[in-house]
Write a protein that holds these residues in place. Sequence first.
Motif, PDB file in Angstrom:
ATOM      1  N   ASP A  21     -13.382  -2.932  14.443  1.00 16.24           N
ATOM      2  CA  ASP A  21     -12.036  -2.513  14.058  1.00 16.24           C
ATOM      3  C   ASP A  21     -12.181  -1.295  13.146  1.00 16.24           C
ATOM      4  O   ASP A  21     -12.803  -1.375  12.091  1.00 16.24           O
ATOM      5  CB  ASP A  21     -11.328  -3.650  13.328  1.00 16.24           C
ATOM      6  CG  ASP A  21      -9.883  -3.319  12.992  1.00 16.24           C
ATOM      7  OD1 ASP A  21      -9.342  -2.354  13.570  1.00 16.24           O
ATOM      8  OD2 ASP A  21      -9.309  -4.014  12.135  1.00 16.24           O
ATOM      9  N   VAL A  22     -11.622  -0.155  13.537  1.00 12.89           N
ATOM     10  CA  VAL A  22     -11.879   1.114  12.857  1.00 12.89           C
ATOM     11  C   VAL A  22     -10.580   1.712  12.335  1.00 12.89           C
ATOM     12  O   VAL A  22      -9.556   1.728  13.038  1.00 12.89           O
ATOM     13  CB  VAL A  22     -12.543   2.125  13.818  1.00 12.89           C
ATOM     14  CG1 VAL A  22     -12.780   3.463  13.120  1.00 12.89           C
ATOM     15  CG2 VAL A  22     -13.851   1.567  14.355  1.00 12.89           C
ATOM     16  N   THR A  23     -10.627   2.210  11.103  1.00  9.82           N
ATOM     17  CA  THR A  23      -9.571   3.058  10.547  1.00  9.82           C
ATOM     18  C   THR A  23     -10.191   4.413  10.262  1.00  9.82           C
ATOM     19  O   THR A  23     -11.258   4.506   9.658  1.00  9.82           O
ATOM     20  CB  THR A  23      -9.008   2.468   9.247  1.00  9.82           C
ATOM     21  OG1 THR A  23      -8.454   1.172   9.517  1.00  9.82           O
ATOM     22  CG2 THR A  23      -7.912   3.368   8.684  1.00  9.82           C
ATOM     23  N   LEU A  24      -9.517   5.469  10.698  1.00 10.45           N
ATOM     24  CA  LEU A  24     -10.053   6.825  10.599  1.00 10.45           C
ATOM     25  C   LEU A  24      -9.132   7.666   9.719  1.00 10.45           C
ATOM     26  O   LEU A  24      -7.971   7.890  10.061  1.00 10.45           O
ATOM     27  CB  LEU A  24     -10.158   7.432  12.005  1.00 10.45           C
ATOM     28  CG  LEU A  24     -10.714   8.835  12.169  1.00 10.45           C
ATOM     29  CD1 LEU A  24     -12.114   8.956  11.576  1.00 10.45           C
ATOM     30  CD2 LEU A  24     -10.744   9.201  13.656  1.00 10.45           C
ATOM     31  N   TYR A  25      -9.642   8.100   8.572  1.00 10.20           N
ATOM     32  CA  TYR A  25      -8.866   8.907   7.641  1.00 10.20           C
ATOM     33  C   TYR A  25      -9.101  10.389   7.898  1.00 10.20           C
ATOM     34  O   TYR A  25     -10.247  10.845   7.986  1.00 10.20           O
ATOM     35  CB  TYR A  25      -9.282   8.597   6.193  1.00 10.20           C
ATOM     36  CG  TYR A  25      -8.853   7.252   5.671  1.00 10.20           C
ATOM     37  CD1 TYR A  25      -7.638   7.088   5.021  1.00 10.20           C
ATOM     38  CD2 TYR A  25      -9.675   6.137   5.810  1.00 10.20           C
ATOM     39  CE1 TYR A  25      -7.244   5.850   4.532  1.00 10.20           C
ATOM     40  CE2 TYR A  25      -9.304   4.901   5.322  1.00 10.20           C
ATOM     41  CZ  TYR A  25      -8.084   4.761   4.686  1.00 10.20           C
ATOM     42  OH  TYR A  25      -7.706   3.536   4.190  1.00 10.20           O
ATOM     43  N   ARG A 151      -3.246   9.755   8.538  1.00  7.08           N
ATOM     44  CA  ARG A 151      -3.189  11.144   8.064  1.00  7.08           C
ATOM     45  C   ARG A 151      -3.038  11.143   6.556  1.00  7.08           C
ATOM     46  O   ARG A 151      -1.959  11.363   6.003  1.00  7.08           O
ATOM     47  CB  ARG A 151      -2.020  11.870   8.722  1.00  7.08           C
ATOM     48  CG  ARG A 151      -1.987  11.759  10.231  1.00  7.08           C
ATOM     49  CD  ARG A 151      -3.104  12.555  10.873  1.00  7.08           C
ATOM     50  NE  ARG A 151      -3.054  12.448  12.334  1.00  7.08           N
ATOM     51  CZ  ARG A 151      -3.541  13.352  13.162  1.00  7.08           C
ATOM     52  NH1 ARG A 151      -4.116  14.429  12.682  1.00  7.08           N
ATOM     53  NH2 ARG A 151      -3.475  13.165  14.468  1.00  7.08           N
ATOM     54  N   GLU A 152      -4.142  10.901   5.896  1.00  8.40           N
ATOM     55  CA  GLU A 152      -4.159  10.783   4.435  1.00  8.40           C
ATOM     56  C   GLU A 152      -5.378  11.507   3.882  1.00  8.40           C
ATOM     57  O   GLU A 152      -6.437  11.563   4.508  1.00  8.40           O
ATOM     58  CB  GLU A 152      -4.235   9.306   4.005  1.00  8.40           C
ATOM     59  CG  GLU A 152      -2.974   8.509   4.257  1.00  8.40           C
ATOM     60  CD  GLU A 152      -1.945   8.676   3.143  1.00  8.40           C
ATOM     61  OE1 GLU A 152      -2.226   9.412   2.168  1.00  8.40           O
ATOM     62  OE2 GLU A 152      -0.865   8.069   3.263  1.00  8.40           O
ATOM     63  N   HIS A 153      -5.216  12.038   2.669  1.00  7.14           N
ATOM     64  CA  HIS A 153      -6.323  12.659   1.956  1.00  7.14           C
ATOM     65  C   HIS A 153      -6.996  11.617   1.065  1.00  7.14           C
ATOM     66  O   HIS A 153      -6.348  11.004   0.213  1.00  7.14           O
ATOM     67  CB  HIS A 153      -5.816  13.819   1.092  1.00  7.14           C
ATOM     68  CG  HIS A 153      -6.879  14.464   0.261  1.00  7.14           C
ATOM     69  ND1 HIS A 153      -7.866  15.238   0.810  1.00  7.14           N
ATOM     70  CD2 HIS A 153      -7.117  14.431  -1.075  1.00  7.14           C
ATOM     71  CE1 HIS A 153      -8.662  15.670  -0.141  1.00  7.14           C
ATOM     72  NE2 HIS A 153      -8.237  15.193  -1.297  1.00  7.14           N
ATOM     73  N   VAL A 154      -8.292  11.394   1.275  1.00  5.75           N
ATOM     74  CA  VAL A 154      -9.016  10.400   0.497  1.00  5.75           C
ATOM     75  C   VAL A 154      -9.428  11.002  -0.843  1.00  5.75           C
ATOM     76  O   VAL A 154     -10.117  12.018  -0.898  1.00  5.75           O
ATOM     77  CB  VAL A 154     -10.251   9.888   1.265  1.00  5.75           C
ATOM     78  CG1 VAL A 154     -11.084   8.950   0.393  1.00  5.75           C
ATOM     79  CG2 VAL A 154      -9.810   9.171   2.544  1.00  5.75           C
ATOM     80  N   LEU A 155      -8.997  10.325  -1.930  1.00  9.24           N
ATOM     81  CA  LEU A 155      -9.328  10.789  -3.277  1.00  9.24           C
ATOM     82  C   LEU A 155     -10.586  10.144  -3.825  1.00  9.24           C
ATOM     83  O   LEU A 155     -11.354  10.777  -4.560  1.00  9.24           O
ATOM     84  CB  LEU A 155      -8.171  10.512  -4.244  1.00  9.24           C
ATOM     85  CG  LEU A 155      -7.024  11.518  -4.272  1.00  9.24           C
ATOM     86  CD1 LEU A 155      -6.204  11.470  -2.999  1.00  9.24           C
ATOM     87  CD2 LEU A 155      -6.142  11.282  -5.486  1.00  9.24           C
ATOM     88  N   ARG A 168      -9.156   4.950  -1.772  1.00  7.22           N
ATOM     89  CA  ARG A 168      -7.856   5.339  -2.325  1.00  7.22           C
ATOM     90  C   ARG A 168      -7.460   6.712  -1.791  1.00  7.22           C
ATOM     91  O   ARG A 168      -8.247   7.660  -1.842  1.00  7.22           O
ATOM     92  CB  ARG A 168      -7.896   5.379  -3.853  1.00  7.22           C
ATOM     93  CG  ARG A 168      -7.985   4.012  -4.506  1.00  7.22           C
ATOM     94  CD  ARG A 168      -7.959   4.096  -6.029  1.00  7.22           C
ATOM     95  NE  ARG A 168      -8.052   2.751  -6.614  1.00  7.22           N
ATOM     96  CZ  ARG A 168      -7.005   2.000  -6.935  1.00  7.22           C
ATOM     97  NH1 ARG A 168      -5.773   2.469  -6.738  1.00  7.22           N
ATOM     98  NH2 ARG A 168      -7.170   0.788  -7.442  1.00  7.22           N
ATOM     99  N   THR A 169      -6.223   6.794  -1.285  1.00 11.74           N
ATOM    100  CA  THR A 169      -5.659   8.060  -0.814  1.00 11.74           C
ATOM    101  C   THR A 169      -4.460   8.400  -1.675  1.00 11.74           C
ATOM    102  O   THR A 169      -4.178   7.727  -2.665  1.00 11.74           O
ATOM    103  CB  THR A 169      -5.228   7.940   0.658  1.00 11.74           C
ATOM    104  OG1 THR A 169      -4.030   7.141   0.730  1.00 11.74           O
ATOM    105  CG2 THR A 169      -6.314   7.304   1.510  1.00 11.74           C
ATOM    106  N   GLY A 170      -3.733   9.429  -1.282  1.00 13.52           N
ATOM    107  CA  GLY A 170      -2.550   9.803  -2.028  1.00 13.52           C
ATOM    108  C   GLY A 170      -1.512   8.706  -2.112  1.00 13.52           C
ATOM    109  O   GLY A 170      -0.815   8.572  -3.124  1.00 13.52           O
ATOM    110  N   THR A 171      -1.400   7.880  -1.061  1.00 10.61           N
ATOM    111  CA  THR A 171      -0.340   6.868  -1.040  1.00 10.61           C
ATOM    112  C   THR A 171      -0.826   5.471  -0.653  1.00 10.61           C
ATOM    113  O   THR A 171      -0.004   4.574  -0.462  1.00 10.61           O
ATOM    114  CB  THR A 171       0.773   7.286  -0.054  1.00 10.61           C
ATOM    115  OG1 THR A 171       0.225   7.383   1.267  1.00 10.61           O
ATOM    116  CG2 THR A 171       1.398   8.621  -0.451  1.00 10.61           C
ATOM    117  N   THR A 172      -2.134   5.264  -0.510  1.00 12.99           N
ATOM    118  CA  THR A 172      -2.625   3.952  -0.094  1.00 12.99           C
ATOM    119  C   THR A 172      -3.848   3.540  -0.904  1.00 12.99           C
ATOM    120  O   THR A 172      -4.534   4.370  -1.506  1.00 12.99           O
ATOM    121  CB  THR A 172      -3.014   3.936   1.401  1.00 12.99           C
ATOM    122  OG1 THR A 172      -4.164   4.762   1.597  1.00 12.99           O
ATOM    123  CG2 THR A 172      -1.874   4.408   2.277  1.00 12.99           C
TER     124      THR A 172
END
Length: 361
Positions: A21-25, A151-155, A168-172
């Motif tokens: 199961d993959v999530t791709l940022y 579609r998130e920027h990883v911080l 952690r991203t901008g909104t998640t």
Amino acid sequence: MVGAGIVGLAAAHALRARGADVTLYESGPPGGGQSAGQGRIFRHAHEDPRLVALVARSRALWREWEQEFGLELISPDGAVAIGDGVEDKLRTLEPFEEIPVRRLAPEELHERLPLLAAWTGPAMLDVDGGAIRTLAAVAALTDRLEDAMLREHVLSVRRTDAGPVEVRTGTTCETYDHVVLCAGRGTAPLARGAGLDLPVEVGAHVRLTFAVTPGGPAGRGLPTFQDGSGAFGETGVYAAPYPDGRHFSVGLSADTPARPDGGLADPAALAALADRTVAYVERALPGLDPRPVDHVHCWVTRLPWGDDGVGIWSGDGLTALAGHNLFKQAPALGEALAETALTGAVPGHLHHGQQLGRSAG
């Protein structure tokens, strides 16, 4: 998976093929950043024979992708190289019977690459090399993985006391059993925050695109090109045709370094590299119009042991890839990253301690 450049896409694709199961940022368009451009060189010749073996594996996987996606992903026109280094390349490739290569006489060189000025020195053809259809490859992989993409920027990426790795991203804020970093110049800072120290040297690079002159060999198959001769004022030149056969992308191996804060140490140096590229085209490639029609500026992430160096760092649920000139190796690197994420073991010579791609000097 953090980063949807060609290697991140390849790794996510390989993981899915293995049932993960993959999530791709990815914050920008897939295949942007260091994977940008319409063509890259596929070549087998490298100083490190271990890297030649990895690239040969990658060539086989590119063929599998072509079958899977129903697309031509590497042109059938070969890869040409000239210069005194040709004999070293041929010697390195000689043990690999599955890689057909041969010397080129001046007449055949001109027939295959009529854009080139007169050259009678050493030349070779890597028969199964060619131009990678970068946009087609990125689009095909993106289409298969669109439903997994955020579609998130990883911080930040952080190992937690409980075991899972936090992203952690901008909104998640999410946690995962394993996180793989394939974020180009963003990989080392994210990895450092999670306790992995990658010795990446960052610079900036430019490639220019030129049109084939009217009456030139537009529409015919053109090989990719590497010039290590120095005869035309530069060494370490590379070039690849666009899929339309009417444009050639040309770059120098040189880049300009970045400061520790991430900015360019000398922005004017990037413009100077572009000027040097134009001057080279005027001298070496009279079959091209020397007025650039397109620019690609990208970051370079180089490891200390060589221009083709590549390595994987992994431990406690976090894996990071770093290196330079990786596009051609993407299918094999994706396969290796998937194995690392699922088993916890870095395969073959890809562990960073092996210094894969180490320069002979």
